[in-house]
Design a protein around this motif. Structure first.
Motif, PDB file in Angstrom:
ATOM      1  N   ASN A 267      39.052  45.158  31.618  1.00 23.55           N
ATOM      2  CA  ASN A 267      37.763  44.922  32.292  1.00 23.55           C
ATOM      3  C   ASN A 267      37.727  43.598  33.057  1.00 23.55           C
ATOM      4  N   GLN A 268      38.878  43.006  33.302  1.00 19.33           N
ATOM      5  CA  GLN A 268      38.944  41.749  34.047  1.00 19.33           C
ATOM      6  C   GLN A 268      38.524  41.996  35.490  1.00 19.33           C
ATOM      7  N   ILE A 269      37.645  41.114  36.001  1.00 21.70           N
ATOM      8  CA  ILE A 269      37.230  41.230  37.403  1.00 21.70           C
ATOM      9  C   ILE A 269      37.606  39.994  38.209  1.00 21.70           C
ATOM     10  N   GLY A 270      38.201  39.018  37.560  1.00 20.34           N
ATOM     11  CA  GLY A 270      38.674  37.836  38.262  1.00 20.34           C
ATOM     12  C   GLY A 270      39.353  36.883  37.308  1.00 20.34           C
ATOM     13  N   TYR A 271      40.179  35.991  37.861  1.00 20.65           N
ATOM     14  CA  TYR A 271      40.835  34.999  37.015  1.00 20.65           C
ATOM     15  C   TYR A 271      41.162  33.750  37.815  1.00 20.65           C
ATOM     16  N   LEU A 272      41.269  32.639  37.106  1.00 19.03           N
ATOM     17  CA  LEU A 272      41.752  31.371  37.634  1.00 19.03           C
ATOM     18  C   LEU A 272      42.744  30.812  36.625  1.00 19.03           C
ATOM     19  N   ILE A 273      43.813  30.245  37.124  1.00 21.29           N
ATOM     20  CA  ILE A 273      44.735  29.506  36.278  1.00 21.29           C
ATOM     21  C   ILE A 273      44.813  28.104  36.869  1.00 21.29           C
ATOM     22  N   LEU A 274      44.452  27.108  36.048  1.00 20.31           N
ATOM     23  CA  LEU A 274      44.373  25.725  36.507  1.00 20.31           C
ATOM     24  C   LEU A 274      45.402  24.863  35.788  1.00 20.31           C
ATOM     25  N   LYS A 275      45.836  23.803  36.458  1.00 17.65           N
ATOM     26  CA  LYS A 275      46.604  22.764  35.783  1.00 17.65           C
ATOM     27  C   LYS A 275      45.621  21.997  34.906  1.00 17.65           C
ATOM     28  N   ASP A 276      46.120  21.223  33.952  1.00 15.94           N
ATOM     29  CA  ASP A 276      45.216  20.500  33.060  1.00 15.94           C
ATOM     30  C   ASP A 276      44.393  19.440  33.781  1.00 15.94           C
ATOM     31  N   ASP A 277      44.731  19.102  35.034  1.00 13.12           N
ATOM     32  CA  ASP A 277      43.908  18.171  35.817  1.00 13.12           C
ATOM     33  C   ASP A 277      42.876  18.894  36.678  1.00 13.12           C
ATOM     34  N   GLY A 278      42.835  20.241  36.616  1.00 15.15           N
ATOM     35  CA  GLY A 278      41.841  21.019  37.347  1.00 15.15           C
ATOM     36  C   GLY A 278      42.326  21.639  38.640  1.00 15.15           C
ATOM     37  N   ALA A 279      43.537  21.347  39.059  1.00 15.08           N
ATOM     38  CA  ALA A 279      44.074  21.931  40.295  1.00 15.08           C
ATOM     39  C   ALA A 279      44.313  23.428  40.094  1.00 15.08           C
ATOM     40  N   VAL A 280      43.901  24.236  41.068  1.00 21.74           N
ATOM     41  CA  VAL A 280      44.064  25.685  40.990  1.00 21.74           C
ATOM     42  C   VAL A 280      45.518  26.049  41.271  1.00 21.74           C
ATOM     43  N   LEU A 281      46.147  26.740  40.321  1.00 16.75           N
ATOM     44  CA  LEU A 281      47.520  27.231  40.490  1.00 16.75           C
ATOM     45  C   LEU A 281      47.541  28.659  41.010  1.00 16.75           C
ATOM     46  N   GLU A 282      46.686  29.502  40.420  1.00 16.70           N
ATOM     47  CA  GLU A 282      46.609  30.906  40.810  1.00 16.70           C
ATOM     48  C   GLU A 282      45.168  31.367  40.668  1.00 16.70           C
ATOM     49  N   SER A 283      44.823  32.403  41.420  1.00 21.66           N
ATOM     50  CA  SER A 283      43.489  32.984  41.307  1.00 21.66           C
ATOM     51  C   SER A 283      43.542  34.415  41.823  1.00 21.66           C
ATOM     52  N   GLY A 284      42.542  35.191  41.433  1.00 20.32           N
ATOM     53  CA  GLY A 284      42.489  36.566  41.901  1.00 20.32           C
ATOM     54  C   GLY A 284      41.154  37.204  41.618  1.00 20.32           C
ATOM     55  N   GLY A 285      40.951  38.380  42.183  1.00 18.88           N
ATOM     56  CA  GLY A 285      39.717  39.125  41.983  1.00 18.88           C
ATOM     57  C   GLY A 285      38.514  38.354  42.505  1.00 18.88           C
ATOM     58  N   GLU A 286      37.407  38.414  41.798  1.00 21.54           N
ATOM     59  CA  GLU A 286      36.179  37.735  42.215  1.00 21.54           C
ATOM     60  C   GLU A 286      36.292  36.214  42.169  1.00 21.54           C
ATOM     61  N   LEU A 287      37.313  35.677  41.523  1.00 22.84           N
ATOM     62  CA  LEU A 287      37.497  34.222  41.457  1.00 22.84           C
ATOM     63  C   LEU A 287      38.584  33.734  42.421  1.00 22.84           C
ATOM     64  N   LYS A 288      39.019  34.597  43.324  1.00 18.40           N
ATOM     65  CA  LYS A 288      40.060  34.230  44.293  1.00 18.40           C
ATOM     66  C   LYS A 288      39.605  33.024  45.104  1.00 18.40           C
ATOM     67  N   ASN A 289      40.390  31.955  45.052  1.00 22.29           N
ATOM     68  CA  ASN A 289      40.127  30.706  45.786  1.00 22.29           C
ATOM     69  C   ASN A 289      38.763  30.098  45.467  1.00 22.29           C
ATOM     70  N   ASP A 290      38.257  30.320  44.253  1.00 26.13           N
ATOM     71  CA  ASP A 290      36.924  29.838  43.870  1.00 26.13           C
ATOM     72  C   ASP A 290      37.017  28.441  43.247  1.00 26.13           C
ATOM     73  N   GLU A 291      37.162  27.439  44.099  1.00 28.37           N
ATOM     74  CA  GLU A 291      37.290  26.067  43.616  1.00 28.37           C
ATOM     75  C   GLU A 291      35.985  25.543  43.031  1.00 28.37           C
TER      76      GLU A 291
ATOM     77  N   SER B 248      33.854  27.216  41.080  1.00 30.52           N
ATOM     78  CA  SER B 248      33.856  27.608  39.662  1.00 30.52           C
ATOM     79  C   SER B 248      34.861  26.774  38.876  1.00 30.52           C
ATOM     80  N   ALA B 249      36.013  26.506  39.469  1.00 28.03           N
ATOM     81  CA  ALA B 249      37.020  25.676  38.794  1.00 28.03           C
ATOM     82  C   ALA B 249      36.455  24.290  38.499  1.00 28.03           C
ATOM     83  N   ASN B 250      35.735  23.699  39.448  1.00 25.67           N
ATOM     84  CA  ASN B 250      35.145  22.374  39.241  1.00 25.67           C
ATOM     85  C   ASN B 250      34.062  22.398  38.173  1.00 25.67           C
ATOM     86  N   VAL B 251      33.232  23.428  38.177  1.00 25.16           N
ATOM     87  CA  VAL B 251      32.165  23.545  37.172  1.00 25.16           C
ATOM     88  C   VAL B 251      32.781  23.680  35.778  1.00 25.16           C
ATOM     89  N   ILE B 252      33.795  24.506  35.654  1.00 23.10           N
ATOM     90  CA  ILE B 252      34.428  24.721  34.353  1.00 23.10           C
ATOM     91  C   ILE B 252      35.154  23.462  33.888  1.00 23.10           C
TER      92      ILE B 252
END
Length: 117
Positions: A10-34, A36-40
């Motif tokens: 049931n996954q509709i999106g994903y982000l994979i971040l480095k421990d400093d918050g830099a986006v490594l990978e993303s997809g689905g509804e979270l594609k390039n969603d910086e 959301s990455a900053n909020v998280i």
């Protein structure tokens, strides 16, 4: 969405971040969603500042941000932060998620709430 990047049902999106918050990978509804990455990352930084006797740092293994139609599951492994947006509905019916009774819940007045697991 790239099927090989599917992390959970049931996954509709994903982000994979480095421990400093830099986006490594993303997809689905979270594609390039910086945004959301900053909020998280802000939420994760907040959990580090919680009073140690109230909630020991070692006790938080996953953070779930729960909304009516979906939720975000956030965990850290191997110096990476994995964020998965998961739909609560399957084939038009809403599924329920379980959580332990020791979860602390913080309600968000606009959409839903966050649960620290």
């Amino acid at each position: 969405m790239d099927k090989e990047k599917l992390i959970v049902p049931n996954q509709i999106g994903y982000l994979i971040l480095k421990d400093d918050g830099a986006v490594l990978e993303s997809g689905g509804e979270l594609k390039n969603d910086e945004r959301s990455a900053n909020v998280i990352m802000g939420l994760l930084n907040l959990t580090e500042s919680i009073d140690e006797p109230f909630m020991p740092n070692s006790s938080c293994e996953r953070i779930t941000i729960d909304y009516e139609q979906h939720y975000y599951s956030i965990c850290m492994s191997n110096r990476r932060i994995y964020i998965v947006k998961i739909s609560k509905s399957q084939n038009g019916t809403t599924t329920t998620t379980s959580s332990s009774s020791s979860n602390s819940v913080y309600n968000d007045a606009t959409e839903g709430g966050a649960v620290l697991a």
